[in-house]
Design a protein around this motif. Sequence first.
Motif, PDB file in Angstrom:
ATOM      1  N   LEU A 108     -47.197 -74.172  19.893  1.00 40.72           N
ATOM      2  CA  LEU A 108     -48.643 -73.897  19.735  1.00 40.72           C
ATOM      3  C   LEU A 108     -49.399 -74.352  20.884  1.00 40.72           C
ATOM      4  O   LEU A 108     -50.493 -73.722  21.524  1.00 40.72           O
ATOM      5  CB  LEU A 108     -49.392 -74.206  18.563  1.00 40.72           C
ATOM      6  N   ARG A 109     -49.216 -75.653  21.448  1.00 42.44           N
ATOM      7  CA  ARG A 109     -49.922 -76.213  22.399  1.00 42.44           C
ATOM      8  C   ARG A 109     -49.954 -75.267  23.715  1.00 42.44           C
ATOM      9  O   ARG A 109     -50.646 -75.253  24.507  1.00 42.44           O
ATOM     10  CB  ARG A 109     -49.677 -77.591  22.719  1.00 42.44           C
ATOM     11  N   ASP A 110     -48.563 -75.057  24.054  1.00 42.86           N
ATOM     12  CA  ASP A 110     -48.322 -74.253  25.417  1.00 42.86           C
ATOM     13  C   ASP A 110     -49.397 -72.890  25.178  1.00 42.86           C
ATOM     14  O   ASP A 110     -49.348 -72.515  26.456  1.00 42.86           O
ATOM     15  CB  ASP A 110     -46.815 -73.761  25.560  1.00 42.86           C
ATOM     16  N   ARG A 111     -49.257 -72.271  24.106  1.00 43.13           N
ATOM     17  CA  ARG A 111     -50.099 -71.142  24.134  1.00 43.13           C
ATOM     18  C   ARG A 111     -51.678 -71.178  24.083  1.00 43.13           C
ATOM     19  O   ARG A 111     -52.540 -70.137  24.070  1.00 43.13           O
ATOM     20  CB  ARG A 111     -49.704 -70.091  22.838  1.00 43.13           C
ATOM     21  N   LEU A 112     -52.238 -72.521  24.049  1.00 47.01           N
ATOM     22  CA  LEU A 112     -53.477 -72.481  23.730  1.00 47.01           C
ATOM     23  C   LEU A 112     -54.304 -72.004  24.704  1.00 47.01           C
ATOM     24  O   LEU A 112     -55.437 -71.563  24.501  1.00 47.01           O
ATOM     25  CB  LEU A 112     -53.971 -73.913  23.272  1.00 47.01           C
ATOM     26  N   PRO A 113     -54.210 -72.155  25.898  1.00 49.68           N
ATOM     27  CA  PRO A 113     -54.975 -72.153  27.009  1.00 49.68           C
ATOM     28  C   PRO A 113     -55.285 -70.672  27.493  1.00 49.68           C
ATOM     29  O   PRO A 113     -55.997 -70.108  27.818  1.00 49.68           O
ATOM     30  CB  PRO A 113     -54.618 -72.749  28.460  1.00 49.68           C
ATOM     31  N   ASN A 114     -54.288 -69.707  26.710  1.00 46.32           N
ATOM     32  CA  ASN A 114     -53.874 -68.495  27.062  1.00 46.32           C
ATOM     33  C   ASN A 114     -54.538 -67.253  25.923  1.00 46.32           C
ATOM     34  O   ASN A 114     -54.288 -66.034  26.137  1.00 46.32           O
ATOM     35  CB  ASN A 114     -52.440 -68.101  27.490  1.00 46.32           C
ATOM     36  N   VAL A 115     -55.144 -67.818  25.130  1.00 46.86           N
ATOM     37  CA  VAL A 115     -55.309 -66.963  23.839  1.00 46.86           C
ATOM     38  C   VAL A 115     -56.862 -67.332  23.471  1.00 46.86           C
ATOM     39  O   VAL A 115     -57.523 -68.096  23.516  1.00 46.86           O
ATOM     40  CB  VAL A 115     -54.715 -67.135  22.735  1.00 46.86           C
TER      41      VAL A 115
ATOM     42  N   ILE B  41     -44.617 -88.164   7.848  1.00 43.55           N
ATOM     43  CA  ILE B  41     -44.537 -87.838   9.259  1.00 43.55           C
ATOM     44  C   ILE B  41     -45.785 -88.161   9.826  1.00 43.55           C
ATOM     45  O   ILE B  41     -45.627 -88.309  11.365  1.00 43.55           O
ATOM     46  CB  ILE B  41     -44.480 -86.355   9.330  1.00 43.55           C
ATOM     47  N   TRP B  42     -46.865 -88.861   9.301  1.00 39.65           N
ATOM     48  CA  TRP B  42     -48.021 -89.236  10.122  1.00 39.65           C
ATOM     49  C   TRP B  42     -47.676 -90.613  10.755  1.00 39.65           C
ATOM     50  O   TRP B  42     -48.518 -90.926  11.425  1.00 39.65           O
ATOM     51  CB  TRP B  42     -48.972 -89.292   9.077  1.00 39.65           C
ATOM     52  N   LEU B  43     -46.689 -91.257  10.340  1.00 38.16           N
ATOM     53  CA  LEU B  43     -46.240 -92.602  10.872  1.00 38.16           C
ATOM     54  C   LEU B  43     -45.427 -92.480  12.047  1.00 38.16           C
ATOM     55  O   LEU B  43     -44.772 -93.538  12.624  1.00 38.16           O
ATOM     56  CB  LEU B  43     -45.680 -93.403   9.848  1.00 38.16           C
ATOM     57  N   SER B  44     -44.940 -91.118  12.597  1.00 40.02           N
ATOM     58  CA  SER B  44     -44.401 -91.167  13.988  1.00 40.02           C
ATOM     59  C   SER B  44     -45.497 -90.236  14.807  1.00 40.02           C
ATOM     60  O   SER B  44     -45.703 -89.125  14.710  1.00 40.02           O
ATOM     61  CB  SER B  44     -43.086 -90.068  13.648  1.00 40.02           C
ATOM     62  N   PRO B  45     -45.729 -91.019  15.763  1.00 34.64           N
ATOM     63  CA  PRO B  45     -46.685 -90.385  16.950  1.00 34.64           C
ATOM     64  C   PRO B  45     -45.933 -89.151  17.353  1.00 34.64           C
ATOM     65  O   PRO B  45     -46.859 -88.118  17.708  1.00 34.64           O
ATOM     66  CB  PRO B  45     -46.852 -91.604  17.917  1.00 34.64           C
ATOM     67  N   ARG B  46     -44.817 -89.082  17.742  1.00 31.93           N
ATOM     68  CA  ARG B  46     -44.055 -87.844  18.009  1.00 31.93           C
ATOM     69  C   ARG B  46     -44.272 -86.619  17.128  1.00 31.93           C
ATOM     70  O   ARG B  46     -44.491 -85.592  17.460  1.00 31.93           O
ATOM     71  CB  ARG B  46     -42.567 -88.173  18.643  1.00 31.93           C
ATOM     72  N   ARG B  47     -44.135 -86.880  15.749  1.00 31.69           N
ATOM     73  CA  ARG B  47     -44.400 -85.655  14.863  1.00 31.69           C
ATOM     74  C   ARG B  47     -45.953 -85.555  14.727  1.00 31.69           C
ATOM     75  O   ARG B  47     -46.218 -84.485  14.150  1.00 31.69           O
ATOM     76  CB  ARG B  47     -43.869 -86.414  13.559  1.00 31.69           C
ATOM     77  N   VAL B  48     -46.887 -86.543  14.907  1.00 30.26           N
ATOM     78  CA  VAL B  48     -48.291 -86.298  14.604  1.00 30.26           C
ATOM     79  C   VAL B  48     -48.781 -85.073  15.786  1.00 30.26           C
ATOM     80  O   VAL B  48     -49.563 -84.504  15.547  1.00 30.26           O
ATOM     81  CB  VAL B  48     -49.091 -87.582  14.958  1.00 30.26           C
ATOM     82  N   LYS B  49     -48.082 -85.357  16.832  1.00 31.12           N
ATOM     83  CA  LYS B  49     -48.587 -84.041  17.862  1.00 31.12           C
ATOM     84  C   LYS B  49     -48.356 -82.752  17.251  1.00 31.12           C
ATOM     85  O   LYS B  49     -49.125 -81.864  17.691  1.00 31.12           O
ATOM     86  CB  LYS B  49     -47.936 -84.473  19.205  1.00 31.12           C
ATOM     87  N   THR B  50     -47.264 -82.604  16.774  1.00 29.03           N
ATOM     88  CA  THR B  50     -47.132 -81.104  16.039  1.00 29.03           C
ATOM     89  C   THR B  50     -48.059 -80.775  15.058  1.00 29.03           C
ATOM     90  O   THR B  50     -48.326 -79.861  14.888  1.00 29.03           O
ATOM     91  CB  THR B  50     -45.399 -81.334  15.543  1.00 29.03           C
ATOM     92  N   GLN B  51     -48.048 -81.984  14.095  1.00 24.59           N
ATOM     93  CA  GLN B  51     -48.977 -81.807  13.091  1.00 24.59           C
ATOM     94  C   GLN B  51     -50.549 -81.434  13.596  1.00 24.59           C
ATOM     95  O   GLN B  51     -51.221 -80.502  13.149  1.00 24.59           O
ATOM     96  CB  GLN B  51     -49.376 -83.054  12.273  1.00 24.59           C
ATOM     97  N   ALA B  52     -51.059 -82.047  14.943  1.00 22.06           N
ATOM     98  CA  ALA B  52     -52.255 -81.697  15.493  1.00 22.06           C
ATOM     99  C   ALA B  52     -52.271 -80.297  16.021  1.00 22.06           C
ATOM    100  O   ALA B  52     -53.356 -79.628  15.663  1.00 22.06           O
ATOM    101  CB  ALA B  52     -52.606 -82.762  16.566  1.00 22.06           C
ATOM    102  N   GLU B  53     -51.277 -79.975  16.306  1.00 21.18           N
ATOM    103  CA  GLU B  53     -51.209 -78.348  16.910  1.00 21.18           C
ATOM    104  C   GLU B  53     -51.380 -77.437  15.845  1.00 21.18           C
ATOM    105  O   GLU B  53     -52.290 -76.604  15.993  1.00 21.18           O
ATOM    106  CB  GLU B  53     -49.933 -78.128  17.539  1.00 21.18           C
ATOM    107  N   THR B  54     -50.937 -77.834  14.685  1.00 23.02           N
ATOM    108  CA  THR B  54     -51.209 -76.939  13.481  1.00 23.02           C
ATOM    109  C   THR B  54     -52.433 -77.006  13.085  1.00 23.02           C
ATOM    110  O   THR B  54     -53.237 -76.059  12.603  1.00 23.02           O
ATOM    111  CB  THR B  54     -50.111 -77.355  12.289  1.00 23.02           C
ATOM    112  N   ILE B  55     -53.115 -78.162  13.014  1.00 25.81           N
ATOM    113  CA  ILE B  55     -54.434 -78.489  12.606  1.00 25.81           C
ATOM    114  C   ILE B  55     -55.500 -77.421  13.282  1.00 25.81           C
ATOM    115  O   ILE B  55     -56.364 -76.792  12.913  1.00 25.81           O
ATOM    116  CB  ILE B  55     -54.949 -79.972  12.576  1.00 25.81           C
TER     117      ILE B  55
ATOM    118  N   GLN C 294     -45.204 -78.217   8.456  1.00 29.12           N
ATOM    119  CA  GLN C 294     -44.405 -76.970   8.926  1.00 29.12           C
ATOM    120  C   GLN C 294     -44.031 -77.267  10.569  1.00 29.12           C
ATOM    121  O   GLN C 294     -45.005 -77.697  11.298  1.00 29.12           O
ATOM    122  CB  GLN C 294     -44.949 -75.634   8.867  1.00 29.12           C
ATOM    123  N   ASN C 295     -42.993 -76.980  10.830  1.00 26.72           N
ATOM    124  CA  ASN C 295     -42.458 -77.041  12.352  1.00 26.72           C
ATOM    125  C   ASN C 295     -42.020 -78.595  12.900  1.00 26.72           C
ATOM    126  O   ASN C 295     -41.966 -78.615  14.003  1.00 26.72           O
ATOM    127  CB  ASN C 295     -43.554 -76.515  13.343  1.00 26.72           C
TER     128      ASN C 295
END
Length: 323
Positions: free
Chosen positions: A5-12, A164-178, A148-149
Amino acid sequence: MSETLRDRLPNVSNFEVNRDLFEQRGKPRGARKSLALVLAVSGVLAGACGTVGSDQSSTGDGSEPLRAFVSIPPQRYFVEHIGGEHVDTTVLLPPAASPALYEPKPSELRSLAEADVYFGVDVPFERSMTDRIKAAGGDDMRWVRTWQNVDRGQLAGGKPDPHIWLSPRRVKTQAETIAAALSRIDPAHEADYRNNLRRFEERVDAVDADIARELEPVAGSTFMSFHPAWNYFAGDYDLKMLPIESGGKEPSAARLREIVERAENRDIRAVFVQPQFSKDDARTIANQVGATVQPLDPLARDWEKNMRHVATELANALRDGSR
């Protein structure tokens, strides 16, 4: 997916969100005024005695902030950083309560009538009360599955590990969804959510790098935790977690003997506990193996500060000889 989702953010101009992540269950934002909210506003006006003051809930452009609910305090940290002034966030879990044991009171569920969106993370009380939470929020409350994801493992017994909130790497995926969900609900502020997401991801990357540097000297070490909350964290930084609790149940006498033997073989110097659970079994094991009992809270509200604190505490304990 080949792109995030982050890859697509600037273009939509509007996020295209997987329906499994986000449930559009009701009217567009601004079309709903629940009876509870109308009564609450009426009460405030009646008590104001004609005094005119500033609207502290305003986002600065004349619109009211979104009302978001989350299950646990670390999620509030994520939503606040991504939503900024456009989102007012409430935590459903009371202070000191355990997500494994909590059952919302009717009064707590009624507060969901004011919610525009609920960000779930799949902790135990959400799994058992999904229907009640959704019913309390009504048709206008969006339900967002932030897990999800996210690459998830399993706890003993086969249930998905929700921490999953205790893994910074997984937090980034959560942040994209939020960020995607907020932009879908409130497209007028999409640019702000996108920019906030980028800044938040930079902070998460910095936390991840700092933790990796601090824990690198003790890579491969084993630490003991009463509740199996730190599996993802351990995996991210080449550590091993030895849990005391298994399958959400306190250990049997046979299990305690097994844990003591394993702890002695690994020279465990600290047993980590969280405030929401009993420390009695942890003290029993610590006394047997000559270790100390130390607190680590996976539910601390200041996520960034807590992650750094956890890394320091683990590094100090593991440098003392736990291998």
